[in-house]
Write an enzyme that holds these catalytic residues in place. Structure first.
Site, PDB file in Angstrom:
ATOM      1  N   HIS A  14     -23.461  18.323  65.025  1.00  0.00           N
ATOM      2  CA  HIS A  14     -23.674  19.927  64.844  1.00  0.00           C
ATOM      3  C   HIS A  14     -23.428  20.618  66.442  1.00  0.00           C
ATOM      4  O   HIS A  14     -22.690  21.531  66.504  1.00  0.00           O
ATOM      5  CB  HIS A  14     -24.808  20.405  64.331  1.00  0.00           C
ATOM      6  CG  HIS A  14     -24.496  21.888  63.689  1.00  0.00           C
ATOM      7  ND1 HIS A  14     -25.120  22.336  62.486  1.00  0.00           N
ATOM      8  CD2 HIS A  14     -23.788  22.935  63.956  1.00  0.00           C
ATOM      9  CE1 HIS A  14     -24.838  23.555  62.217  1.00  0.00           C
ATOM     10  NE2 HIS A  14     -23.926  23.815  63.230  1.00  0.00           N
ATOM     11  N   TYR A  56     -27.976  24.982  57.466  1.00  0.00           N
ATOM     12  CA  TYR A  56     -27.738  26.076  56.618  1.00  0.00           C
ATOM     13  C   TYR A  56     -28.831  26.388  55.412  1.00  0.00           C
ATOM     14  O   TYR A  56     -28.861  27.321  54.755  1.00  0.00           O
ATOM     15  CB  TYR A  56     -26.629  26.290  56.432  1.00  0.00           C
ATOM     16  CG  TYR A  56     -25.568  26.162  57.412  1.00  0.00           C
ATOM     17  CD1 TYR A  56     -25.763  26.354  58.583  1.00  0.00           C
ATOM     18  CD2 TYR A  56     -23.963  26.091  57.067  1.00  0.00           C
ATOM     19  CE1 TYR A  56     -24.692  26.270  59.439  1.00  0.00           C
ATOM     20  CE2 TYR A  56     -23.040  26.066  57.799  1.00  0.00           C
ATOM     21  CZ  TYR A  56     -23.508  26.242  59.207  1.00  0.00           C
ATOM     22  OH  TYR A  56     -22.440  26.030  60.200  1.00  0.00           O
ATOM     23  N   ASP A  69     -17.504  24.227  53.854  1.00  0.00           N
ATOM     24  CA  ASP A  69     -18.264  23.804  55.074  1.00  0.00           C
ATOM     25  C   ASP A  69     -19.648  24.344  55.164  1.00  0.00           C
ATOM     26  O   ASP A  69     -19.901  25.743  55.124  1.00  0.00           O
ATOM     27  CB  ASP A  69     -17.536  24.535  56.574  1.00  0.00           C
ATOM     28  CG  ASP A  69     -18.301  24.234  57.800  1.00  0.00           C
ATOM     29  OD1 ASP A  69     -17.649  23.177  58.023  1.00  0.00           O
ATOM     30  OD2 ASP A  69     -19.079  24.995  58.244  1.00  0.00           O
ATOM     31  N   LYS A  93     -22.964  18.604  58.344  1.00  0.00           N
ATOM     32  CA  LYS A  93     -23.529  18.548  59.680  1.00  0.00           C
ATOM     33  C   LYS A  93     -24.606  18.007  59.967  1.00  0.00           C
ATOM     34  O   LYS A  93     -25.692  18.490  59.398  1.00  0.00           O
ATOM     35  CB  LYS A  93     -23.082  19.794  60.579  1.00  0.00           C
ATOM     36  CG  LYS A  93     -21.867  20.409  60.265  1.00  0.00           C
ATOM     37  CD  LYS A  93     -21.675  21.838  61.157  1.00  0.00           C
ATOM     38  CE  LYS A  93     -20.405  22.746  60.708  1.00  0.00           C
ATOM     39  NZ  LYS A  93     -20.821  23.494  59.621  1.00  0.00           N
TER      40      LYS A  93
HETATM   41  N1  LIG Z   1     -20.445  24.727  63.836  1.00  0.00           N
HETATM   42  C1  LIG Z   1     -21.152  25.552  64.494  1.00  0.00           C
HETATM   43  O1  LIG Z   1     -21.929  25.725  65.195  1.00  0.00           O
HETATM   44  C2  LIG Z   1     -20.968  26.988  63.631  1.00  0.00           C
HETATM   45  C3  LIG Z   1     -21.223  28.298  63.875  1.00  0.00           C
HETATM   46  C4  LIG Z   1     -21.135  29.204  63.091  1.00  0.00           C
HETATM   47  C5  LIG Z   1     -20.253  29.162  62.208  1.00  0.00           C
HETATM   48  N2  LIG Z   1     -20.036  28.053  61.616  1.00  0.00           N
HETATM   49  C6  LIG Z   1     -18.913  27.904  60.275  1.00  0.00           C
HETATM   50  O2  LIG Z   1     -18.094  28.791  60.404  1.00  0.00           O
HETATM   51  C7  LIG Z   1     -17.837  29.741  59.161  1.00  0.00           C
HETATM   52  C8  LIG Z   1     -17.550  31.132  59.532  1.00  0.00           C
HETATM   53  O3  LIG Z   1     -18.324  31.641  60.834  1.00  0.00           O
HETATM   54  P1  LIG Z   1     -19.053  32.928  60.505  1.00  0.00           P
HETATM   55  O4  LIG Z   1     -19.681  32.763  59.324  1.00  0.00           O
HETATM   56  O5  LIG Z   1     -19.835  32.758  61.906  1.00  0.00           O
HETATM   57  O6  LIG Z   1     -18.213  34.139  60.839  1.00  0.00           O
HETATM   58  P2  LIG Z   1     -16.690  34.582  60.407  1.00  0.00           P
HETATM   59  O7  LIG Z   1     -16.197  33.830  59.178  1.00  0.00           O
HETATM   60  O8  LIG Z   1     -16.077  35.138  61.448  1.00  0.00           O
HETATM   61  O9  LIG Z   1     -17.235  36.281  59.794  1.00  0.00           O
HETATM   62  C9  LIG Z   1     -18.106  36.382  58.665  1.00  0.00           C
HETATM   63  C10 LIG Z   1     -18.388  37.618  58.525  1.00  0.00           C
HETATM   64  O10 LIG Z   1     -17.107  38.480  58.154  1.00  0.00           O
HETATM   65  C11 LIG Z   1     -17.276  39.220  57.011  1.00  0.00           C
HETATM   66  N3  LIG Z   1     -16.139  39.172  56.229  1.00  0.00           N
HETATM   67  C12 LIG Z   1     -15.467  37.992  55.715  1.00  0.00           C
HETATM   68  N4  LIG Z   1     -14.208  38.526  55.290  1.00  0.00           N
HETATM   69  C13 LIG Z   1     -13.983  39.788  55.655  1.00  0.00           C
HETATM   70  C14 LIG Z   1     -13.109  40.569  55.394  1.00  0.00           C
HETATM   71  N5  LIG Z   1     -11.936  40.204  54.637  1.00  0.00           N
HETATM   72  N6  LIG Z   1     -13.208  41.857  55.435  1.00  0.00           N
HETATM   73  C15 LIG Z   1     -14.215  42.489  56.086  1.00  0.00           C
HETATM   74  N7  LIG Z   1     -15.213  41.381  56.207  1.00  0.00           N
HETATM   75  C16 LIG Z   1     -15.337  40.287  56.035  1.00  0.00           C
HETATM   76  C17 LIG Z   1     -18.540  38.403  56.267  1.00  0.00           C
HETATM   77  O11 LIG Z   1     -19.204  39.569  55.338  1.00  0.00           O
HETATM   78  P3  LIG Z   1     -19.312  39.350  53.871  1.00  0.00           P
HETATM   79  O12 LIG Z   1     -19.905  37.965  53.820  1.00  0.00           O
HETATM   80  O13 LIG Z   1     -19.990  40.583  53.517  1.00  0.00           O
HETATM   81  O14 LIG Z   1     -17.835  39.276  53.276  1.00  0.00           O
HETATM   82  C18 LIG Z   1     -19.338  38.126  57.398  1.00  0.00           C
HETATM   83  O15 LIG Z   1     -20.275  39.246  57.951  1.00  0.00           O
HETATM   84  C19 LIG Z   1     -19.525  29.594  58.936  1.00  0.00           C
HETATM   85  O16 LIG Z   1     -20.082  30.080  57.642  1.00  0.00           O
HETATM   86  C20 LIG Z   1     -19.983  28.266  59.074  1.00  0.00           C
HETATM   87  O17 LIG Z   1     -19.620  27.464  57.971  1.00  0.00           O
HETATM   88  C21 LIG Z   1     -20.227  26.946  62.285  1.00  0.00           C
END
Ligand SMILES: NC(=O)c1ccc[n+]([C@@H]2O[C@H](COP(=O)([O-])OP(=O)(O)OC[C@H]3O[C@@H](n4cnc5c(N)ncnc54)[C@H](OP(=O)(O)O)[C@@H]3O)[C@@H](O)[C@H]2O)c1
Length: 253
Positions: free
Chosen positions: A93, A38, A33, A63
């Site tokens: 988005h 990004y 994704d 997106k």
């Molecule tokens: N459509 C939208 O508006 C929108 C908005 C936000 C996000 N997104 C998408 O959703 C994806 C995921 O959301 P997100 O990046 O906001 O947050 P998330 O996936 O909820 O959390 C990511 C965080 O958790 C840590 N992490 C991951 N696995 C872990 C584990 N097993 N143990 C401990 N820490 C862990 C990562 O650090 P490390 O990298 O150091 O492991 C990072 O700091 C994004 O990358 C993006 O593709 C979309």
């Protein structure tokens, strides 16, 4: 659409993104994704080519920044950065009230031309989905929204499931903030799992697609170990009860 994907938001273009996507594909992820916002589509594309996997085996989402007026031009740029002929899913988005309908019709045309296999939206609540529905014959295939046990958007989830819209959870680990919660850590310890696995499995059992982000090899691998255990109904209910969204925001959804 694979129920587990790697999210690449906030990964730097270049080595960080390429390495993370490479590890994810090695670990068995078949869904990435990204977004034009990004600024790492090029690195995602490089890692896909490097993997040697056939194009049709990896589900790629990108997106559209809805501030751009021409979805066709923006998708063309994204495809060029990704080095692909089509994306599996193209999302608006976020909603812009006066523009979403117009952009949606452009996405329909892109799908008809085979440049996007499926089209959808992100950050749309039920009202915005309903508004879109009034001006189109085609509902979004997917709504990607923030969702975790702490943001259990049950009414929107139910609505999407009823309408046949795939509900995709972004920030399913609450951006890492949910992992220290004592209910989650206690459940993880009891089941011999990581807190992240508990949060992701909870989403999958709610029929949600999850796209956790990690740049760390070990965490990318362990976040994918979700299909050899199941949460009991009582444990699902314990996690459901973590919802922190209040009654007034619930009413708006
Ligand atoms: N459509 C939208 O508006 C929108 C908005 C936000 C996000 N997104 C998408 O959703 C994806 C995921 O959301 P997100 O990046 O906001 O947050 P998330 O996936 O909820 O959390 C990511 C965080 O958790 C840590 N992490 C991951 N696995 C872990 C584990 N097993 N143990 C401990 N820490 C862990 C990562 O650090 P490390 O990298 O150091 O492991 C990072 O700091 C994004 O990358 C993006 O593709 C979309």
């Amino acid at each position: 659409m694979p129920v587990l994907g790697l999210g690449v938001w906030q990964m730097a273009a270049g080595a960080e993104t390429e390495q993370a996507v490479e590890w994810a594909l090695e670990a068995g992820y078949r869904h990435i994704d990204t977004a034009s916002m990004y600024r790492n589509e090029q690195s995602v594309g490089a890692a896909l080519r490097q993997s040697g996997l056939p194009r049709e085996q990896v589900f790629v989402t990108t997106k559209l920044l809805p501030t751009h007026m021409s979805a066709a031009r923006e998708l063309e740029k994204s495809l060029s950065r990704l080095g692909l002929d089509y994306v599996d899913l193209y999302l608006i988005h976020w909603p812009l009230p006066l523009l979403s309908g117009r952009l949606w019709r452009q996405l329909e045309s892109l799908q008809e031309h085979g440049l996007a296999q499926a089209i959808g939206v992100s950050n749309f609540g039920r009202d915005r989905l309903e508004t879109l529905r009034r001006g189109t014959s085609r509902m979004p295939a997917v709504d990607q929204v923030q969702f975790s046990p702490f943001r259990y958007r049950r009414r929107l989830l139910d609505y999407c499931l009823e309408q046949g819209i795939v509900f995709e959870a972004y920030s399913p680990l609450e951006r890492g903030q949910g992992l220290q919660d004592t209910t989650i850590t206690a459940l993880a310890a009891r089941l011999g799992r990581t807190p992240a696995q508990i949060m992701l499995r909870w989403g999958i059992q709610h029929q949600v697609v999850v796209i956790p982000k990690s740049s760390n090899k070990e965490r990318i691998y362990s976040n994918a170990q979700l299909f050899d255990f199941e949460l009991a109904d009582t444990d699902m209910q314990i996690l459901d009860a973590l919802d922190r969204t209040n009654a007034s925001s619930r009413a708006r959804r």
